[in-house]
Motif scaffolding. Sequence first.
Motif, short mmCIF file in Angstrom:
data_model
loop_
_atom_site.label_atom_id
_atom_site.label_comp_id
_atom_site.label_asym_id
_atom_site.label_seq_id
_atom_site.Cartn_x
_atom_site.Cartn_y
_atom_site.Cartn_z
N ARG A 252 69.38 37.19 45.33
CA ARG A 252 68.94 38.40 46.01
C ARG A 252 67.44 38.29 46.28
NH1 ARG A 252 71.51 42.05 42.81
NH2 ARG A 252 69.73 42.25 41.40
N VAL A 253 67.03 38.67 47.48
CA VAL A 253 65.62 38.60 47.86
C VAL A 253 65.14 40.02 48.16
CG1 VAL A 253 63.93 37.69 49.48
CG2 VAL A 253 65.89 36.29 48.81
N THR A 254 64.03 40.39 47.55
CA THR A 254 63.42 41.70 47.78
C THR A 254 62.03 41.51 48.36
OG1 THR A 254 64.62 42.71 45.93
CG2 THR A 254 62.67 43.86 46.71
N THR A 255 61.77 42.16 49.48
CA THR A 255 60.44 42.11 50.09
C THR A 255 59.79 43.49 49.99
OG1 THR A 255 61.38 42.62 52.27
CG2 THR A 255 61.13 40.30 51.69
N ASP B 170 62.56 44.19 42.07
CA ASP B 170 63.96 44.58 42.29
C ASP B 170 64.51 45.14 40.98
OD1 ASP B 170 66.66 44.77 42.81
OD2 ASP B 170 67.02 42.61 42.80
N ASN B 171 64.86 46.42 40.97
CA ASN B 171 65.36 47.04 39.74
C ASN B 171 66.83 47.42 39.83
OD1 ASN B 171 65.22 49.22 41.47
ND2 ASN B 171 64.34 50.62 39.96
N GLN B 172 67.60 46.74 40.68
CA GLN B 172 69.02 47.07 40.81
C GLN B 172 69.76 46.89 39.49
OE1 GLN B 172 71.28 45.79 44.20
NE2 GLN B 172 69.49 45.58 45.51
N ASP B 173 69.37 45.90 38.72
CA ASP B 173 70.00 45.67 37.42
C ASP B 173 69.31 46.44 36.30
OD1 ASP B 173 71.79 43.88 38.61
OD2 ASP B 173 70.43 42.19 38.34
N HIS B 174 68.18 47.08 36.62
CA HIS B 174 67.42 47.84 35.62
C HIS B 174 66.90 49.12 36.28
CE1 HIS B 174 67.42 44.18 33.11
NE2 HIS B 174 67.18 43.54 34.24
N PRO B 175 67.79 50.04 36.61
CA PRO B 175 67.41 51.23 37.39
C PRO B 175 66.44 52.17 36.69
CG PRO B 175 69.67 51.42 36.57
CD PRO B 175 69.23 50.02 36.28
N THR B 176 66.28 52.06 35.38
CA THR B 176 65.35 52.95 34.68
C THR B 176 63.90 52.50 34.80
OG1 THR B 176 65.66 51.72 32.61
CG2 THR B 176 67.12 53.61 33.01
N LEU B 177 63.68 51.28 35.29
CA LEU B 177 62.33 50.76 35.43
C LEU B 177 61.78 51.05 36.81
CD1 LEU B 177 62.77 47.25 33.72
CD2 LEU B 177 61.92 49.37 32.69
N GLU C 126 57.20 49.78 52.30
CA GLU C 126 58.58 49.58 52.75
C GLU C 126 59.17 48.42 51.95
OE1 GLU C 126 62.25 49.63 54.78
OE2 GLU C 126 60.66 51.11 54.59
N SER C 127 60.30 48.67 51.29
CA SER C 127 60.96 47.63 50.49
C SER C 127 62.36 47.37 51.04
CB SER C 127 61.02 48.07 49.03
OG SER C 127 61.57 47.05 48.22
N GLN C 128 62.70 46.10 51.20
CA GLN C 128 64.02 45.71 51.68
C GLN C 128 64.63 44.66 50.74
OE1 GLN C 128 64.23 44.55 55.81
NE2 GLN C 128 62.84 46.17 56.48
N THR C 129 65.95 44.74 50.58
CA THR C 129 66.66 43.81 49.70
C THR C 129 67.88 43.27 50.42
OG1 THR C 129 65.96 44.99 47.70
CG2 THR C 129 67.85 43.52 47.50
N GLN C 130 68.10 41.97 50.29
CA GLN C 130 69.27 41.34 50.90
C GLN C 130 69.83 40.27 49.97
OE1 GLN C 130 68.79 40.22 54.98
NE2 GLN C 130 70.65 39.01 55.05
N GLU C 131 71.16 40.24 49.86
CA GLU C 131 71.83 39.24 49.05
C GLU C 131 72.27 38.06 49.91
OE1 GLU C 131 74.98 40.78 46.69
OE2 GLU C 131 73.71 42.24 45.64
N PHE C 132 72.19 36.87 49.33
CA PHE C 132 72.58 35.65 50.02
C PHE C 132 73.60 34.90 49.16
CE2 PHE C 132 68.41 36.70 51.60
CZ PHE C 132 68.47 36.41 52.96
#
Length: 266
Positions: free
Chosen positions: A193-196, A225-232, A247-253
């Motif tokens: 996963r890439v987060t910009t 990227d806090n998708q796996d750690h939403p409290t952070l 502006e933050s964007q996330t995409q999975e590859f």
Amino acid sequence: MNQSSNQQGVTLITTMIVLILVTVIGTLAVRYAMTGLKVSTNSQVMQLLNQSADTPLYIIRNMEPNVIRRLDNVIGLALKNGFADREYVFCYRPKSQKNFAQINNVAQISPYTATGTKITTDQMRLIQGNANSFCSLATDYGSARDAVVTQVAVTLISNQNGSVEKGQYLPEGTNVSGASHLGQASTGTQRFRVTTTSMLPSYSTASLTTVQNECMSTTNPRLNDNQDHPTLNTLADCLRRYGIAVESQTQEFNLAADYLEVSKPI
């Protein structure tokens, strides 16, 4: 004489009323014009941030799989290491770096302590990296406009037991049984996963030195990227506290071997 004075008084009152109306109308016109200007400016800012955040993702989407896996770029390094509990952070510097995602200035951060305990604060553990691993809010602009700074983070996605179906991420039509002799390295998949995070430092309500130290430094590395750690809280959350437009964007590859039959089997 009294009639003339009354007429002058009426004329004066009428003139004052007209002046007040003109002033009110003029004030409202200026206010509406300023509102329109703010809306237009905000729209332009968001468009600029969206384009800047999407550019690294566009580059990765158009990279050949063999190039992505090379060890001279951050993604290849992350895939080789295979650590799903850390982020690989680098700054997108198209003005000063010829090659994309160079590994000489990459930071590795983790939301876990060295003993494997989850970190509950927003300050992550720095495993590897230096000041150049993080974007400089004062110099690392992504274009000649010297406006937007973009930081990138790569995270591996682990396929834990029960989280995905068998063969879910294989290319359509792949016959795993027919290629079983090739091994998992050839028939398996690698997901990341890439987060910009793109930001406009000029909007900061505090000095850039303060923001740099609190949000993007070796002493206070922030999770992108806090998708796996939403409290952070993330880097974007930290920047917003200082009034910076973000502006933050996330995409999975998903990388998978795709075998094509080019000749009839014998």
